[in-house]
Design a protein around this motif. Structure first.
Motif, mmCIF file in Angstrom:
data_model
loop_
_atom_site.group_PDB
_atom_site.id
_atom_site.type_symbol
_atom_site.label_atom_id
_atom_site.label_comp_id
_atom_site.label_asym_id
_atom_site.label_seq_id
_atom_site.Cartn_x
_atom_site.Cartn_y
_atom_site.Cartn_z
ATOM 1 N N UNK A 286 0.844 -1.201 0.000
ATOM 2 C CA UNK A 286 0.000 0.000 0.000
ATOM 3 C C UNK A 286 0.876 1.246 0.000
ATOM 4 N N UNK A 287 0.639 2.070 -0.950
ATOM 5 C CA UNK A 287 1.440 3.270 -1.002
ATOM 6 C C UNK A 287 0.720 4.305 -1.842
ATOM 7 N N UNK A 288 -0.320 4.903 -1.261
ATOM 8 C CA UNK A 288 -1.098 5.894 -1.993
ATOM 9 C C UNK A 288 -0.544 7.271 -1.703
ATOM 10 N N UNK A 289 -0.170 7.976 -2.764
ATOM 11 C CA UNK A 289 0.401 9.301 -2.624
ATOM 12 C C UNK A 289 -0.641 10.321 -3.070
ATOM 13 N N UNK A 290 -0.794 11.379 -2.293
ATOM 14 C CA UNK A 290 -1.774 12.390 -2.669
ATOM 15 C C UNK A 290 -1.218 13.777 -2.402
ATOM 16 N N UNK A 291 -1.347 14.646 -3.390
ATOM 17 C CA UNK A 291 -0.953 16.044 -3.229
ATOM 18 C C UNK A 291 -2.213 16.874 -3.244
ATOM 19 N N UNK A 292 -2.294 17.839 -2.332
ATOM 20 C CA UNK A 292 -3.464 18.706 -2.376
ATOM 21 C C UNK A 292 -3.044 20.153 -2.215
ATOM 22 N N UNK A 293 -3.395 20.948 -3.222
ATOM 23 C CA UNK A 293 -3.128 22.387 -3.177
ATOM 24 C C UNK A 293 -1.674 22.756 -2.997
ATOM 25 N N UNK A 294 -0.767 22.002 -3.638
ATOM 26 C CA UNK A 294 0.660 22.257 -3.442
ATOM 27 C C UNK A 294 1.101 23.514 -4.182
ATOM 28 N N UNK A 295 1.678 24.434 -3.439
ATOM 29 C CA UNK A 295 2.211 25.664 -4.030
ATOM 30 C C UNK A 295 3.664 25.799 -3.648
ATOM 31 N N UNK A 296 4.451 26.295 -4.596
ATOM 32 C CA UNK A 296 5.864 26.500 -4.299
ATOM 33 C C UNK A 296 6.385 27.680 -5.105
ATOM 34 N N UNK A 297 7.037 28.597 -4.409
ATOM 35 C CA UNK A 297 7.607 29.768 -5.076
ATOM 36 C C UNK A 297 9.117 29.701 -4.949
ATOM 37 N N UNK A 298 9.805 29.894 -6.097
ATOM 38 C CA UNK A 298 11.269 29.916 -6.060
ATOM 39 C C UNK A 298 11.713 31.263 -6.570
ATOM 40 N N UNK A 299 12.366 32.025 -5.723
ATOM 41 C CA UNK A 299 12.692 33.388 -6.108
ATOM 42 C C UNK A 299 11.387 34.140 -6.299
ATOM 43 N N UNK A 300 11.245 34.777 -7.452
ATOM 44 C CA UNK A 300 10.015 35.519 -7.702
ATOM 45 C C UNK A 300 9.022 34.672 -8.475
ATOM 46 N N UNK A 301 9.428 33.440 -8.803
ATOM 47 C CA UNK A 301 8.612 32.660 -9.713
ATOM 48 C C UNK A 301 7.745 31.656 -8.962
ATOM 49 N N UNK A 302 6.492 31.615 -9.331
ATOM 50 C CA UNK A 302 5.576 30.664 -8.713
ATOM 51 C C UNK A 302 5.638 29.395 -9.546
#
Lengths: 328, 253
Positions: free
Chosen positions: B1-17
């Motif tokens: 069993x290995x269910x991976x889930x991402x929810x609403x992931x946000x990441x900003x690097x420098x000025x860039x989203x």
């Protein structure tokens, strides 16, 4: 398998060197005099020479050499840079500056161990600065921060020489900077060896992480390596081991740089496996250099750091050339 | 069993989203291809899904547990991650390199145990590396190194496998082999996620496709449902997708 044979051979050479270092010097001692002198309750000349002069010197040579070789191997593995050693990160220069400050202010006159103590402090400050300056960055940031700290410490050394209150102080600073194990006492052993032991212990703990780092930081991290912690362990270990080593003997170059390169082919280039033979070889090299300083008895003593540089630098050049031939 | 889930992931690097609210879930037994134009945030998403980058907002969970709360060691046992164009830093042997994949399972000191040596052997064989096992990793060609690295990633048989560009630099046969190997892992119940540029390979082997554009999920569909309209929206090119017995081919014009 090859690595185990190498470790065994290096250990055997180290033992032979240790024995030789007890016998060799201005006064040559026959082995039975040494044994007799150390065992007999009465003070004999041989017993005094060995017990008070050569034994502490031998212990320091082995510990200092091992510290230098080991930290060079760890830093080369951590930074994946063949030129890495404690000097690159400013730790040995920082320790040298601390010790020179003690000499400059004449603290040695009032308290004999002021030089090594301030040397240790200097090494720690340099390592802490390099770590703090590179905290948010990666490997390159650490190298650059180390280079900056090293330059600042070197500038401090130059300033101390420039402002030396009298020629004698300047001379004392210069000779100290050249590195030597002459006239080191048990006090130096008790002060330096615990730090070197703990430092080397920390450095050895990085071995599995260094292995994982041979496929790059991203993959090492994905394999569970805590990069920040490994970096901190390597720096703290180096600060303790090389800081104490430099504080006790002065600056001794090239051993940390050369020893790991020499043993690497024998252990299949595995960075974690380089550590033990590097430490052993470093000890052998420093011991041999120290015996060399005693045998070459001219009017002035040839200093330890001078011997390691004179032999180490051309050797390093040869190493660079032969490595280029092997891996075009 | 290995269910991976991402929810609403946000990441900003420098000025860039780089990631602007990515949600997706990856079920055991699925092979998901992450596709998208250059700079869409594929590699960043892979690193976030692997737990190596911490998202500014949103979260990634593995079997309900937030990734960043797992210890590095526990995470390392649960998933393998292969970054884009990995490099060997020392001339260690290929066999050694592959064995590094077992690092999370190994004791602190000591050598590879016999059953682990068997795993290394199996991974070498699976990735067609037996002839190269004694060779220094720094002397391998790009494709050989990519195979060695893939063997490194699968040697520990991780329940979750994240691979960034597994076929870059591989010749057609080895690229097909690599994709088939990833698909076989998914068929065996593991969760497999790969960022892939070659759409023919992606659509032919993956069961699902997550299309990423400018840090957002443009589409999250079964591989069979990817059509020319989606590719047009994703890459701004006209494309024709041909599905036949030989697999999937994509032509651009």
């Amino acid at each position: 398998m090859n690595g185990r044979i190498l470790n065994f051979a290096l250990f055997a050479v180290l033992l032979a060197g240790a024995l030789a270092s007890l016998l060799a010097g201005r006064v040559w001692l026959p082995p039975n005099d040494v044994v007799e002198g150390l065992l007999s309750p009465n003070a004999t000349l041989a017993g005094l020479i060995v017990g008070e002069l050569r034994l502490p010197r031998l212990i320091l040579a082995v510990c200092v050499g091992a510290s230098l070789g080991l930290s060079g191997a760890v830093l080369q593995g951590l930074l994946r840079n063949p030129l890495a050693e404690a000097g690159l990160l400013g730790i040995s220069t920082g320790a040298a500056l601390g010790a020179v400050v003690a000499i400059y202010y004449g603290l040695t006159a009032s308290f004999a161990l002021a030089t090594p103590l301030l040397g240790l402090l200097g090494g720690f400050i340099a390592a802490a600065l390099a770590f703090a300056l590179s905290r948010s960055g990666g490997t390159l940031a650490l190298i650059l921060a180390g280079a900056a700290v090293s330059s600042v410490a070197a500038a401090g050394l130059a300033l101390a020489l420039n402002l030396a209150p009298n020629p004698y102080a300047a001379f004392e600073i210069t000779t100290w900077l050249l590195g030597s194990l002459a006239d080191r006492t048990w006090d130096h052993v008790w002060l330096g060896v615990p730090f070197m032991a703990v430092g080397c212990g920390l450095l050895f703990l990085t071995a599995p992480s260094l292995d994982a780092l041979s496929i790059g930081e991203a993959q090492a991290e994905s394999l569970g390596v805590n990069l920040k912690r490994v970096r901190l362990m390597a720096l703290a270990g180096t600060a303790m081991a090389v800081g104490a080593a430099t504080a006790v003997t002065g600056a001794v170059g090239f051993i940390g740089l050369v020893a790991p390169h020499l043993v690497r082919p024998f252990v299949g280039y595995r960075p974690g496996r380089v550590l033990l033979p590097s430490a052993l070889l470093g000890a052998v090299m420093l011991l041999a250099a120290d015996i060399g300083t005693r045998l070459m008895s001219y009017n002035t003593e040839i200093k330890l750091g001078v011997i390691t540089s004179i032999i180490g630098a051309p050797f390093f050049l040869w190493l660079v050339l032969s490595m280029r031939k092997r891996a075009p | 069993m290995s269910a991976l889930a991402a929810s609403g992931v946000e990441l900003t690097r420098g000025a860039r989203r780089v990631l602007a609210g990515v949600s997706a879930s990856f079920a055991p037994g699925s092979f998901t291809a992450v596709i998208g134009p250059n700079g869409a945030g594929k590699s960043t998403l892979m690193a976030v899904l692997a737990g190596l980058l911490k998202p500014d907002a949103g979260r990634v969970t593995l079997d309900g547990e937030t990734l960043t709360r797992l210890t590095p060691k526990a995470l390392a046992r649960a998933r393998a991650y292969l970054p884009q164009s990995p490099r060997a830093e020392w001339p260690i042997s290929v066999e050694r390199l592959v064995a590094l994949g077992l690092t999370p399972q190994l004791p602190f000191f000591g050598d590879v145990a016999p059953d682990e040596a068997a795993k290394v052997h199996a991974a070498l064989e699976a990735c067609d590396l037996m002839a190269l096992k004694g060779q220094a990793a720094t002397t391998l060609s790009g494709g050989e190194l990519a195979r060695a690295m893939l063997a490194r990633a699968i040697v520990g048989d991780p329940p979750l496998l994240l691979v960034d560009e597994p076929t870059a630099g591989l010749d057609p046969r080895h690229a097909l082999d690599a994709m088939a190997r990833l698909k076989a892992r998914a068929d065996a119940g593991r969760t497999v996620i790969a960022a892939v540029h070659d759409l023919g390979l992606a659509l032919g082997h993956a069961s699902r496709v997550v299309a990423l554009r400018a840090g957002r999920v443009l589409a999250d569909v079964a591989a069979g449902d990817v059509d020319a309209g989606l590719l047009k929206a994703l890459y701004d090119v006209d494309a024709r997708i041909v599905r036949d017995d030989a697999g999937v081919s994509v032509r651009y014009f």
